[in-house]
Design a protein around this motif. Sequence first.
Motif, PDB file in Angstrom:
ATOM      1  N   GLN A 195       0.825  -1.204   0.000  1.00 35.82           N
ATOM      2  CA  GLN A 195       0.000   0.000   0.000  1.00 35.82           C
ATOM      3  C   GLN A 195       0.863   1.260   0.000  1.00 35.82           C
ATOM      4  O   GLN A 195       0.537   2.250  -0.676  1.00 35.82           O
ATOM      5  CB  GLN A 195      -0.935  -0.009   1.208  1.00 35.82           C
ATOM      6  N   VAL A 196       1.949   1.231   0.751  1.00 40.51           N
ATOM      7  CA  VAL A 196       2.862   2.378   0.759  1.00 40.51           C
ATOM      8  C   VAL A 196       3.447   2.582  -0.640  1.00 40.51           C
ATOM      9  O   VAL A 196       3.469   3.696  -1.169  1.00 40.51           O
ATOM     10  CB  VAL A 196       3.978   2.176   1.796  1.00 40.51           C
ATOM     11  N   MET A 197       3.907   1.511  -1.253  1.00 40.99           N
ATOM     12  CA  MET A 197       4.490   1.630  -2.587  1.00 40.99           C
ATOM     13  C   MET A 197       3.457   2.136  -3.597  1.00 40.99           C
ATOM     14  O   MET A 197       3.800   2.855  -4.554  1.00 40.99           O
ATOM     15  CB  MET A 197       5.038   0.278  -3.044  1.00 40.99           C
ATOM     16  N   ASP A 198       2.207   1.800  -3.388  1.00 47.57           N
ATOM     17  CA  ASP A 198       1.158   2.194  -4.325  1.00 47.57           C
ATOM     18  C   ASP A 198       0.780   3.665  -4.213  1.00 47.57           C
ATOM     19  O   ASP A 198       0.028   4.170  -5.046  1.00 47.57           O
ATOM     20  CB  ASP A 198      -0.083   1.318  -4.097  1.00 47.57           C
ATOM     21  N   THR A 199       1.310   4.371  -3.208  1.00 42.92           N
ATOM     22  CA  THR A 199       0.994   5.804  -3.085  1.00 42.92           C
ATOM     23  C   THR A 199       1.709   6.634  -4.149  1.00 42.92           C
ATOM     24  O   THR A 199       1.375   7.810  -4.333  1.00 42.92           O
ATOM     25  CB  THR A 199       1.371   6.336  -1.688  1.00 42.92           C
ATOM     26  N   ILE A 200       2.692   6.062  -4.840  1.00 45.73           N
ATOM     27  CA  ILE A 200       3.439   6.790  -5.875  1.00 45.73           C
ATOM     28  C   ILE A 200       3.288   6.035  -7.196  1.00 45.73           C
ATOM     29  O   ILE A 200       3.723   4.880  -7.299  1.00 45.73           O
ATOM     30  CB  ILE A 200       4.930   6.925  -5.511  1.00 45.73           C
ATOM     31  N   PRO A 201       2.683   6.652  -8.207  1.00 45.91           N
ATOM     32  CA  PRO A 201       2.415   5.926  -9.453  1.00 45.91           C
ATOM     33  C   PRO A 201       3.636   5.733 -10.338  1.00 45.91           C
ATOM     34  O   PRO A 201       3.726   4.753 -11.069  1.00 45.91           O
ATOM     35  CB  PRO A 201       1.367   6.789 -10.154  1.00 45.91           C
ATOM     36  N   VAL A 202       4.572   6.678 -10.313  1.00 48.11           N
ATOM     37  CA  VAL A 202       5.728   6.618 -11.209  1.00 48.11           C
ATOM     38  C   VAL A 202       6.934   6.127 -10.417  1.00 48.11           C
ATOM     39  O   VAL A 202       7.320   6.742  -9.417  1.00 48.11           O
ATOM     40  CB  VAL A 202       6.020   7.998 -11.828  1.00 48.11           C
ATOM     41  N   LYS A 203       7.541   5.022 -10.864  1.00 45.41           N
ATOM     42  CA  LYS A 203       8.687   4.428 -10.172  1.00 45.41           C
ATOM     43  C   LYS A 203       9.818   4.265 -11.188  1.00 45.41           C
ATOM     44  O   LYS A 203       9.971   3.211 -11.805  1.00 45.41           O
ATOM     45  CB  LYS A 203       8.292   3.081  -9.562  1.00 45.41           C
ATOM     46  N   PRO A 204      10.658   5.286 -11.364  1.00 44.42           N
ATOM     47  CA  PRO A 204      11.668   5.256 -12.429  1.00 44.42           C
ATOM     48  C   PRO A 204      12.696   4.138 -12.298  1.00 44.42           C
ATOM     49  O   PRO A 204      13.286   3.730 -13.306  1.00 44.42           O
ATOM     50  CB  PRO A 204      12.347   6.627 -12.312  1.00 44.42           C
ATOM     51  N   LEU A 205      12.925   3.630 -11.089  1.00 47.62           N
ATOM     52  CA  LEU A 205      13.945   2.599 -10.888  1.00 47.62           C
ATOM     53  C   LEU A 205      13.342   1.216 -10.655  1.00 47.62           C
ATOM     54  O   LEU A 205      14.026   0.310 -10.181  1.00 47.62           O
ATOM     55  CB  LEU A 205      14.843   2.971  -9.706  1.00 47.62           C
ATOM     56  N   ALA A 206      12.071   1.034 -11.010  1.00 45.17           N
ATOM     57  CA  ALA A 206      11.401  -0.244 -10.740  1.00 45.17           C
ATOM     58  C   ALA A 206      12.110  -1.410 -11.403  1.00 45.17           C
ATOM     59  O   ALA A 206      12.220  -2.499 -10.823  1.00 45.17           O
ATOM     60  CB  ALA A 206       9.947  -0.181 -11.201  1.00 45.17           C
ATOM     61  N   ASP A 207      12.629  -1.197 -12.612  1.00 45.39           N
ATOM     62  CA  ASP A 207      13.270  -2.312 -13.313  1.00 45.39           C
ATOM     63  C   ASP A 207      14.615  -2.690 -12.712  1.00 45.39           C
ATOM     64  O   ASP A 207      15.155  -3.762 -12.987  1.00 45.39           O
ATOM     65  CB  ASP A 207      13.434  -1.988 -14.798  1.00 45.39           C
ATOM     66  N   ALA A 208      15.165  -1.819 -11.853  1.00 42.84           N
ATOM     67  CA  ALA A 208      16.452  -2.099 -11.204  1.00 42.84           C
ATOM     68  C   ALA A 208      16.286  -2.526  -9.746  1.00 42.84           C
ATOM     69  O   ALA A 208      17.277  -2.834  -9.081  1.00 42.84           O
ATOM     70  CB  ALA A 208      17.346  -0.863 -11.276  1.00 42.84           C
ATOM     71  N   GLN A 209      15.051  -2.553  -9.288  1.00 45.43           N
ATOM     72  CA  GLN A 209      14.808  -2.776  -7.855  1.00 45.43           C
ATOM     73  C   GLN A 209      15.341  -4.120  -7.373  1.00 45.43           C
ATOM     74  O   GLN A 209      16.011  -4.202  -6.338  1.00 45.43           O
ATOM     75  CB  GLN A 209      13.309  -2.685  -7.566  1.00 45.43           C
ATOM     76  N   GLU A 210      15.048  -5.190  -8.111  1.00 41.78           N
ATOM     77  CA  GLU A 210      15.487  -6.508  -7.659  1.00 41.78           C
ATOM     78  C   GLU A 210      17.012  -6.605  -7.625  1.00 41.78           C
ATOM     79  O   GLU A 210      17.583  -7.226  -6.734  1.00 41.78           O
ATOM     80  CB  GLU A 210      14.902  -7.598  -8.546  1.00 41.78           C
ATOM     81  N   ALA A 211      17.667  -6.002  -8.594  1.00 47.55           N
ATOM     82  CA  ALA A 211      19.132  -6.013  -8.602  1.00 47.55           C
ATOM     83  C   ALA A 211      19.690  -5.250  -7.399  1.00 47.55           C
ATOM     84  O   ALA A 211      20.714  -5.637  -6.827  1.00 47.55           O
ATOM     85  CB  ALA A 211      19.661  -5.422  -9.905  1.00 47.55           C
ATOM     86  N   MET A 212      19.029  -4.158  -7.009  1.00 55.49           N
ATOM     87  CA  MET A 212      19.482  -3.388  -5.849  1.00 55.49           C
ATOM     88  C   MET A 212      19.271  -4.157  -4.549  1.00 55.49           C
ATOM     89  O   MET A 212      20.066  -4.053  -3.613  1.00 55.49           O
ATOM     90  CB  MET A 212      18.743  -2.046  -5.787  1.00 55.49           C
ATOM     91  N   LEU A 213      18.192  -4.950  -4.489  1.00 51.96           N
ATOM     92  CA  LEU A 213      17.867  -5.668  -3.249  1.00 51.96           C
ATOM     93  C   LEU A 213      18.619  -6.990  -3.111  1.00 51.96           C
ATOM     94  O   LEU A 213      18.753  -7.498  -1.989  1.00 51.96           O
ATOM     95  CB  LEU A 213      16.365  -5.925  -3.194  1.00 51.96           C
ATOM     96  N   ALA A 214      19.100  -7.531  -4.207  1.00 55.09           N
ATOM     97  CA  ALA A 214      19.740  -8.847  -4.160  1.00 55.09           C
ATOM     98  C   ALA A 214      20.910  -8.915  -3.185  1.00 55.09           C
ATOM     99  O   ALA A 214      21.027  -9.894  -2.422  1.00 55.09           O
ATOM    100  CB  ALA A 214      20.186  -9.258  -5.559  1.00 55.09           C
ATOM    101  N   PRO A 215      21.797  -7.916  -3.131  1.00 51.87           N
ATOM    102  CA  PRO A 215      22.897  -8.006  -2.160  1.00 51.87           C
ATOM    103  C   PRO A 215      22.413  -8.006  -0.712  1.00 51.87           C
ATOM    104  O   PRO A 215      23.033  -8.653   0.142  1.00 51.87           O
ATOM    105  CB  PRO A 215      23.737  -6.761  -2.464  1.00 51.87           C
ATOM    106  N   PHE A 216      21.334  -7.289  -0.416  1.00 47.96           N
ATOM    107  CA  PHE A 216      20.774  -7.312   0.931  1.00 47.96           C
ATOM    108  C   PHE A 216      20.398  -8.748   1.310  1.00 47.96           C
ATOM    109  O   PHE A 216      20.716  -9.218   2.407  1.00 47.96           O
ATOM    110  CB  PHE A 216      19.521  -6.439   1.014  1.00 47.96           C
ATOM    111  N   ARG A 217      19.711  -9.422   0.393  1.00 48.56           N
ATOM    112  CA  ARG A 217      19.186 -10.753   0.683  1.00 48.56           C
ATOM    113  C   ARG A 217      20.275 -11.821   0.693  1.00 48.56           C
ATOM    114  O   ARG A 217      20.124 -12.854   1.342  1.00 48.56           O
ATOM    115  CB  ARG A 217      18.108 -11.104  -0.345  1.00 48.56           C
ATOM    116  N   ALA A 218      21.361 -11.577  -0.014  1.00 52.98           N
ATOM    117  CA  ALA A 218      22.431 -12.572  -0.081  1.00 52.98           C
ATOM    118  C   ALA A 218      23.501 -12.337   0.977  1.00 52.98           C
ATOM    119  O   ALA A 218      23.878 -13.257   1.708  1.00 52.98           O
ATOM    120  CB  ALA A 218      23.066 -12.555  -1.468  1.00 52.98           C
TER     121      ALA A 218
END
Length: 258
Positions: free
Chosen positions: A223-246
């Motif tokens: 719901q928080v993420m849905d408050t902003i319609p335009v997400k310019p870095l959405a296609d890079a999000q998983e790549a940015m989060l991968a080091p956190f998870r690993a």
Amino acid sequence: MPDTIGFIGGGRITAIFLQAWKNAGLDLRHIVVGDPDPSVLARLEARFPDPETTADNAGPMAQDIVFLSLHPPVLKSVLPGLAPALKPAATLVSLAPVLTFAKLSSLLGGHGRLVRMIPNAPSLIGKGYNPLAFGPGATADDRDRLRTLFRALGEAPEVAEDQLEAYAILTAMGPTYFWPQWQVLRELGAAFHLPPEAADQGLAAMLHGSVELLFASGLSFDQVMDTIPVKPLADAQEAMLAPFRAKLPALHARMTAS
């Protein structure tokens, strides 16, 4: 007469404590800082002329309250040799992860008045979040004296000892995950011809508000993420989060391995 305070190690964390106490108007003249590296002591003395400094850690170890401001491997090697200088009634505060109360007591020849804290950098400006645990030998007086000292640093919630390594990764190291991203936005503000003070004001307000929205609004993450319609870095999000998870779970596993 106030408690005398010793620091074993004169590096970053010691400087953060001294700056916070200086900002709060505490008298630093009853503090002794030990470090064998003359360049470390010279940098500290340039910022804080009041504390006594020494290359001999036996001096800081002999104070009423002793802070261990070294990395765990170094503490393992130096503590047994310093243990004889520790007063029986001294309160010892370890600022390092990994070394448990049991291990610290063993390295110190059975000393029991122990406290562990995981400090974080915003303590320098009195905005820290510094979880701490009191060992079984810590007294009510230890709690009162230390809480008075810690007040200048920010928050110091008491937690279970086995949670401290998690806080080391989340709150102590956490700023390093985000500061570079925020700095890039500051630089982009300049590239977009915003005055630096205007960009900083807007970014600071955005960051504070975003924290409140995520943690205090009652909305779910989606719901928080849905408050902003335009997400310019959405296609890079998983790549940015991968080091956190690993990397971070692997680090926690290493820190908590027996």
